[in-house]
Design a protein around this motif. Structure first.
Motif, PDB file in Angstrom:
ATOM      1  N   CYS A   1       9.198  40.598  28.669  1.00 60.53           N
ATOM      2  CA  CYS A   1       9.996  41.527  28.026  1.00 60.53           C
ATOM      3  C   CYS A   1       9.293  41.986  26.483  1.00 60.53           C
ATOM      4  O   CYS A   1       9.350  43.223  26.487  1.00 60.53           O
ATOM      5  CB  CYS A   1      11.249  41.240  28.058  1.00 60.53           C
ATOM      6  SG  CYS A   1      12.220  41.206  29.454  1.00 60.53           S
ATOM      7  N   GLU A   2       9.141  41.091  25.880  1.00 60.75           N
ATOM      8  CA  GLU A   2       8.817  41.289  24.567  1.00 60.75           C
ATOM      9  C   GLU A   2       7.275  41.958  24.524  1.00 60.75           C
ATOM     10  O   GLU A   2       7.253  43.085  23.847  1.00 60.75           O
ATOM     11  CB  GLU A   2       8.274  40.086  23.579  1.00 60.75           C
ATOM     12  CG  GLU A   2       9.717  39.187  23.330  1.00 60.75           C
ATOM     13  CD  GLU A   2       9.605  37.855  22.851  1.00 60.75           C
ATOM     14  OE1 GLU A   2       8.322  37.473  22.825  1.00 60.75           O
ATOM     15  OE2 GLU A   2      10.295  37.412  22.249  1.00 60.75           O
TER      16      GLU A   2
ATOM     17  N   LYS B   1      21.674  31.832  34.797  1.00 55.76           N
ATOM     18  CA  LYS B   1      20.759  30.695  34.280  1.00 55.76           C
ATOM     19  C   LYS B   1      19.946  31.374  32.925  1.00 55.76           C
ATOM     20  O   LYS B   1      19.388  30.690  32.300  1.00 55.76           O
ATOM     21  CB  LYS B   1      19.522  30.456  35.394  1.00 55.76           C
ATOM     22  CG  LYS B   1      19.978  29.530  36.340  1.00 55.76           C
ATOM     23  CD  LYS B   1      18.899  29.218  37.390  1.00 55.76           C
ATOM     24  CE  LYS B   1      19.272  28.330  38.462  1.00 55.76           C
ATOM     25  NZ  LYS B   1      18.082  28.149  39.579  1.00 55.76           N
ATOM     26  N   GLY B   2      20.120  32.813  32.892  1.00 61.82           N
ATOM     27  CA  GLY B   2      19.561  33.375  31.772  1.00 61.82           C
ATOM     28  C   GLY B   2      17.854  33.599  32.111  1.00 61.82           C
ATOM     29  O   GLY B   2      17.466  33.132  33.054  1.00 61.82           O
ATOM     30  N   LYS B   3      17.348  34.089  31.240  1.00 56.78           N
ATOM     31  CA  LYS B   3      15.754  34.401  31.134  1.00 56.78           C
ATOM     32  C   LYS B   3      14.843  32.923  31.016  1.00 56.78           C
ATOM     33  O   LYS B   3      15.352  32.317  30.048  1.00 56.78           O
ATOM     34  CB  LYS B   3      15.315  35.607  30.486  1.00 56.78           C
ATOM     35  CG  LYS B   3      15.993  36.803  30.603  1.00 56.78           C
ATOM     36  CD  LYS B   3      15.326  37.852  29.624  1.00 56.78           C
ATOM     37  CE  LYS B   3      16.185  39.369  29.771  1.00 56.78           C
ATOM     38  NZ  LYS B   3      15.891  40.032  28.743  1.00 56.78           N
TER      39      LYS B   3
END
Length: 67
Positions: free
Chosen positions: A34-35, A24-26
């Motif tokens: 994360c940034e 599905k991904g982030k």
């Protein structure tokens, strides 16, 4: 566990669920998080490294030390 096999968990369905989630991904929230972590990383690394600045460590076991 019996004969190296886990009996209480359906391992294959667990692996499939993990694969499905990974495919599905982030999410947008995860990407922003994360940034943020990448932005603050140098600051908390410096903060933790400052603890070690004037610290003299004596190993408990000499055989495990690099001295």
């Amino acid at each position: 566990m019996e004969d190296r096999k886990i009996l209480t968990i359906d391992v294959e369905s667990l692996y499939q669920e993990v694969r499905d989630q990974a495919n599905k991904g982030k999410t947008e929230d995860q990407i922003r998080y994360c940034e943020l972590l990448y932005k603050i990383k140098p600051y908390y690394q410096n903060w933790y490294n400052s603890w070690l600045k004037d610290l003299e460590l004596t190993p408990f076991y000499k055989m495990n030390s690099r001295i």
